[in-house]
Design an enzyme around this catalytic site. Structure first.
Site, mmCIF file in Angstrom:
data_model
loop_
_atom_site.group_PDB
_atom_site.id
_atom_site.type_symbol
_atom_site.label_atom_id
_atom_site.label_comp_id
_atom_site.label_asym_id
_atom_site.label_seq_id
_atom_site.Cartn_x
_atom_site.Cartn_y
_atom_site.Cartn_z
ATOM 1 N N SER A 104 0.822 -1.200 0.000
ATOM 2 C CA SER A 104 0.000 0.000 0.000
ATOM 3 C C SER A 104 0.871 1.271 0.000
ATOM 4 O O SER A 104 1.616 1.477 -0.955
ATOM 5 C CB SER A 104 -0.957 -0.074 1.195
ATOM 6 N N ASP A 154 -10.271 -3.571 -5.444
ATOM 7 C CA ASP A 154 -9.562 -2.761 -4.450
ATOM 8 C C ASP A 154 -10.076 -1.318 -4.525
ATOM 9 O O ASP A 154 -9.882 -0.636 -5.536
ATOM 10 C CB ASP A 154 -8.053 -2.828 -4.757
ATOM 11 N N HIS A 185 -8.427 -4.525 -0.951
ATOM 12 C CA HIS A 185 -7.101 -3.979 -0.634
ATOM 13 C C HIS A 185 -6.282 -4.892 0.292
ATOM 14 O O HIS A 185 -5.105 -4.659 0.499
ATOM 15 C CB HIS A 185 -7.292 -2.605 0.017
#
Ligand code: MLT
Length: 206
Positions: A104, A154, A185
């Site tokens: 991320s 996501d 995610h």
């Protein structure tokens, strides 16, 4: 500026160092198990982002969800690159054999290293990354292996981001493999197992 981090020396004969980069709100402990799954014998340099967003650690500032503060991104990308260069000297690891593993926000700063500095990593595992910058030419990445883990649904990194990122990196010559999960995610075991198999082949040549 220095960065909080953990350094763990790997096994004799394993010259890879995994550069572990956590997601928003994480710290340098988060990705240690992931590093173990990818290469338990590698050295590990696990870094904490220097930006504090309401008590959450990040690697660079953002103006809103998914909207990056470009000036800070550029500054922090250099900060991380300089930190890794210095750590290689301090700990005596091979700077040319550093493989980033980021999730991320950590994947985004790893991607930013590629967009700004080109062949500055031996390889990269980008888990749920976005395009770090738009409208710049990505430097030469000929032959650099990149694994991208993405989720079809996501909400933070929409599928189109992954496709654009793959296009930019491939256009710069990188050797990109994308693993799609039918999820959002979150990190999945399957994704990490695929990253580990990719790493064995593309980085270690086994
Ligand atoms: C970022 O800000 O880097 C991305 O939106 C991912 C995240 O939420 O950390």
């Amino acid at each position: 500026m220095t960065m909080k981090h953990i350094f763990k020396k790997g096994e004799e004969g394993n010259s890879t160092t995994l550069l572990l980069l956590h997601g928003t709100g994480g710290d340098e402990n988060d990705l240690l198990p992931l590093g173990d799954m990818i290469d338990p014998g590698a050295s590990v340099l696990s870094v904490r982002g220097n930006v504090d967003e309401n008590g959450m650690n990040r690697f660079f500032r953002r103006l809103a969800e998914g909207v990056f503060d470009e000036e800070d991104l550029i500054y922090r990308t250099k900060e991380l690159r300089d930190f890794v260069d210095q750590a290689a000297k301090d700990y005596g690891f091979d700077r040319s054999q550093v493989v980033a593993v980021g999730y991320s926000n950590g994947a985004n700063i790893a991607g930013s290293l590629l967009y700004h500095y080109g062949k500055v990593l031996q390889g990269s595992v980008l888990l749920h990354p976005m395009v770090p910058r738009r409208g710049i030419d990505v430097p030469d990445l000929k032959g650099v292996p990149v694994f991208i883990g993405a989720g079809v649904n996501d909400p933070i990194c929409p599928a189109q981001e992954t496709k654009d990122l793959e296009k930019d990196l491939t256009g710069a010559g990188a050797n990109v493999e994308v693993f799609w999960a039918n999820l959002g995610h979150q990190l999945t075991r399957e994704e990490v197992e695929n990253a580990a198999a990719w790493y064995k082949k593309q980085v270690k040549g086994e």
